[in-house]
Design a protein around this motif. Structure first.
Motif, short mmCIF file in Angstrom:
data_model
loop_
_atom_site.label_atom_id
_atom_site.label_comp_id
_atom_site.label_asym_id
_atom_site.label_seq_id
_atom_site.Cartn_x
_atom_site.Cartn_y
_atom_site.Cartn_z
N HIS A 97 29.72 91.27 -57.43
CA HIS A 97 30.88 91.63 -58.23
C HIS A 97 30.77 91.24 -59.69
O HIS A 97 31.62 92.07 -60.62
CB HIS A 97 32.36 90.76 -57.36
N THR A 115 28.68 94.57 -61.31
CA THR A 115 29.21 96.29 -61.40
C THR A 115 30.79 96.18 -62.55
O THR A 115 30.77 97.12 -63.21
CB THR A 115 30.13 96.31 -60.19
N LYS A 116 31.47 94.65 -62.46
CA LYS A 116 31.61 94.41 -63.17
C LYS A 116 31.39 94.67 -65.01
O LYS A 116 31.47 95.41 -66.26
CB LYS A 116 32.98 93.26 -63.31
N THR A 133 26.32 101.07 -58.49
CA THR A 133 27.19 101.33 -60.22
C THR A 133 26.26 103.00 -60.07
O THR A 133 27.06 103.96 -61.05
CB THR A 133 26.56 100.80 -60.97
N LYS A 165 38.85 105.71 -63.24
CA LYS A 165 38.18 104.56 -62.04
C LYS A 165 36.73 104.75 -61.85
O LYS A 165 36.88 102.98 -61.35
CB LYS A 165 39.44 104.93 -60.67
N ALA A 223 34.47 101.42 -63.04
CA ALA A 223 33.87 100.34 -62.01
C ALA A 223 35.31 99.82 -61.30
O ALA A 223 35.10 98.57 -60.40
CB ALA A 223 33.11 99.34 -61.83
N GLU A 224 36.76 99.82 -61.60
CA GLU A 224 37.67 99.43 -61.12
C GLU A 224 38.20 100.74 -59.56
O GLU A 224 38.94 99.33 -58.60
CB GLU A 224 39.30 100.40 -61.20
N TRP A 225 37.33 101.76 -59.37
CA TRP A 225 37.21 101.73 -57.92
C TRP A 225 35.05 101.87 -57.88
O TRP A 225 35.17 102.55 -58.59
CB TRP A 225 37.66 103.02 -57.01
N LEU A 226 35.00 101.94 -56.72
CA LEU A 226 33.42 102.56 -56.18
C LEU A 226 33.29 103.73 -55.39
O LEU A 226 34.68 103.91 -54.78
CB LEU A 226 32.55 100.83 -55.91
N ILE A 255 34.73 95.05 -53.10
CA ILE A 255 34.42 94.39 -55.02
C ILE A 255 35.56 94.78 -55.36
O ILE A 255 36.32 94.35 -56.29
CB ILE A 255 33.10 94.83 -55.69
N THR A 256 36.17 96.71 -55.19
CA THR A 256 37.10 97.03 -55.52
C THR A 256 37.69 97.35 -54.94
O THR A 256 37.98 97.96 -53.06
CB THR A 256 37.00 98.07 -56.14
N ASN A 306 39.62 99.75 -53.26
CA ASN A 306 39.95 101.07 -53.18
C ASN A 306 37.80 101.50 -52.75
O ASN A 306 37.08 101.30 -54.21
CB ASN A 306 40.80 102.52 -53.66
#
Lengths: 421, 421
Positions: free
Chosen positions: B79, B82-83, B127, B152, B156-159, B204-205, B207
């Protein structure tokens, strides 16, 4: 998993058509043997494996032994296997009849090793160590030691380990520092630590016979000052008394996971008794008698792993349907992958490794038998074995990796998971 | 584990002395870049890795994600990684400025990949997939798709994941059967199963954007009837509504253990909506745009693993004292094993793999950049890449294994345990 991970026909071909191993029976030492008795022990190895070790493979590979409160608990299948293997006379098979053995040729013993290791090489470590350590004691021990330890090890009433490596010395045995202090009663007090001791602790038997390399106080530096000691886990005169051998760590190996690799402390409380085996300062020479057998065993383990991988991937390739035959209409039905040339190439490479590797390994053991039946050529065969033993060890081990790798490729994505086979 | 698993000097040598990568900045597309900006992104990749992924490596490798009640929980370090990686602009770095990217040359991007993967190749899967899938949508998507998904994913709001393989088809993509039924509103209903979907589920996300190969009803057989669909895990108009993508299994790979490899079911309740990406029946061609990048990524992963193994074994060899120098008095003190010729040989082999492999990989990415700055030679570089991409993939992957194997040997018995490094 009720499958067979070796091909008996291949063993028989090498033993009888290539090596003509039955010729050995003309020698007095092997005179009670024949193709029939050889067949019987091979059948026995197969039966014990299929009943005890093979069914336990997946579970014992997934659930490694752990060290809890100073004690190691191994897989229940390992208890069943060591008992069944010993009861079938397999540990004692190569020993003299005076020890209750069958005087089986080493070549046949090696073939049973291949059968057993293809099913579960990690379980076989325990019985192989019992065989190898008994052999050392039978060769170098005094009468009392032979009578006390050898029958117990050959029947798996007790089991054993070999303790060479130390944390600071690794494979440089000349640098080991474990100390043996002479006592007035002829015994020694042992103190030091050993690492990577396979089968160095477990809950199978009420005692474990450690064969330990150590230096007698005042011994010369280097390899010329190393002696070999018998160091039981518990006192032989009273098993309820600890002999001050403690498990202080366990390593998690990436393979052979059912065998605990221990970090042992000898004499942490200055109360560990050892018994000199053979002559003082001759420890390394003596140990290498066993080590040469162990080195061939490493090669055989590699070939047995190659064999297990080959038979698994062959089975998968005959079942898995995927892709069209290159030489047929692309609208035809998909075929099993064993029909694809590149899959066949990989399977044939595995097959060549298994068959060629086994032939090479058995040839080495056959030379050991030749020393017995052909003693005038002893130095010839000794020299040959001196050359071939490290080659056989490395070839078998490296080719085992190649075969497993090819097998993994045959299984595709599934091969790279822990879930197959 | 606060160590560095790559050598910056080596990267700089290849980028600047061999490839003279700064020359690319003469091109209008790269005009805002210079050696200084290249240095900055390499520093950034290093910083993010050392802060987030490297410290989590051992723990995330030992504790694989599990599938519980249909949900997958991944390591907390993932988490954070990726952020941090997205916030540093690393996922978007190669994108056009219109997407908020930096228009970074692929060669530099690849060098940051090497830095990040040497620290934790399993975390980088997430990523990299976000970068690759965004690239596909940016290239083939319509305006609405680009606006909805690309920002998005780059933040990385979504993956995202790529869903190709099916249980019955393996790598034979011509045999995939996942179905797409056209709906009156222009969308499709998707139904079928996919296996080995890396990062196919996680927490993590809110979606996950799956790019799915499927057949539109009535499409031609074979590869010519495959289309590419965007299939979100949850409905994009309301994330609280499931889009009928269910995790029905998880594979346990023998490496890259922090990345869950999922078995996904699409449309088990006939309620999975997919959006056609690009043209119908062009799915495989489109996907291969991404796959070629992914193939180079596999090669780079191998070289990054080789690099991690090399730096670990070099460190060990410089610390571990064992054995005497062959050319000194054998009564002299023992030395670090890096002084032994055979250990040096193994370390040098690793070093050659790392430096040569990295140079080869970066050369391939450099050809991609050359297509942009030298468009008249596009077909020349395309042909070269068509030849070199599978070679780079296989060479990197196979040599990665060789380096890891050599590193394991340098560590001796410790190398064969799960406890080191």
């Amino acid at each position: 998993m009720k499958m067979q991970l070796y091909t008996r026909k291949n063993i028989d071909f090498i033993l009888h058509d290539v090596l003509e191993v039955e010729e050995l029976c003309k020698n007095d030492y092997f005179k009670n043997h024949s193709k029939e008795t050889f067949d019987l022990v091979l059948d026995m190895a197969d039966e014990v494996s299929k009943k005890t070790s093979l069914p336990a493979f997946v579970d014992s590979d997934r659930n490694q032994p752990a060290l809890t409160d100073g004690h190691v608990k191994v897989h229940s299948g390992l208890h069943a296997f060591t008992k069944a293997y010993a009861d079938a006379g397999m540990i004692a098979s190569t020993f003299d009849e005076s020890f209750g053995g069958q005087q089986l040729p080493k070549t046949i013993y090696a073939a049973t090793e291949y059968v057993g290791m293809s099913a579960h090489n990690s379980f076989m470590m325990f019985t192989d160590l019992a065989n190898g350590c008994s052999n050392l004691i039978a060769t170098f021990g005094n009468q009392e030691q032979k009578e006390l330890y050898v029958p117990k090890l050959l029947s798996a009433e007790w089991l054993s380990s070999m303790c060479l490596t130390e944390p600071q010395a690794g494979s440089s045995l000349s640098e080991i520092t474990t100390k043996a202090s002479p006592q007035t009663n002829g015994t020694f007090k042992i103190s030091g630590q050993k690492v990577f001791i396979s089968a160095g602790d477990h809950d199978i038997t009420p005692n474990i016979v450690h064969l330990v390399l150590a230096r007698i106080e005042g011994a010369p530096a280097g390899v010329k000052g190393i002696s070999l000691f018998i160091v039981p886990k518990n006192r032989v005169e009273d098993l309820s008394q600890s002999n001050d051998v403690t498990s202080i760590g366990i390593f998690h190996k990436m393979g052979q996971k059912a065998t605990p690799a221990m970090h042992l402390a000898f004499g942490a409380n200055d109360n560990c008794v050892g018994y000199l085996l053979g002559k003082a300062n001759q420890g390394l020479t003596q140990m290498f008698k066993m080590m040469n057998g162990a080195r061939l065993g490493v090669g055989m383990t590699g070939i047995a792993c190659a064999s297990a991988a080959y038979h698994h991937s062959l089975k998968y390739a005959k079942e898995r349907i995927q892709g069209k035959r290159l030489d047929l209409n692309q609208k035809a039905a998909s075929v099993t992958i064993v029909e694809h040339p590149d899959v066949r190439r990989m399977l044939l490479r595995q097959k060549a490794i298994v068959e060629g590797g086994l032939a090479f390994m058995l040839q080495c053991y056959f030379y050991i038998d030749q020393i017995r039946v052909n003693p005038v050529k002893k130095s010839y065969y000794d020299t040959l074995l001196e050359l071939l033993t490290p080659v056989a060890k490395t070839f078998g081990a490296e080719m085992g990796i190649v075969s497993v790798n090819q097998g993994l490729q045959v299984l595709g994505g599934y091969g790279y998971t822990e879930d197959f086979p």
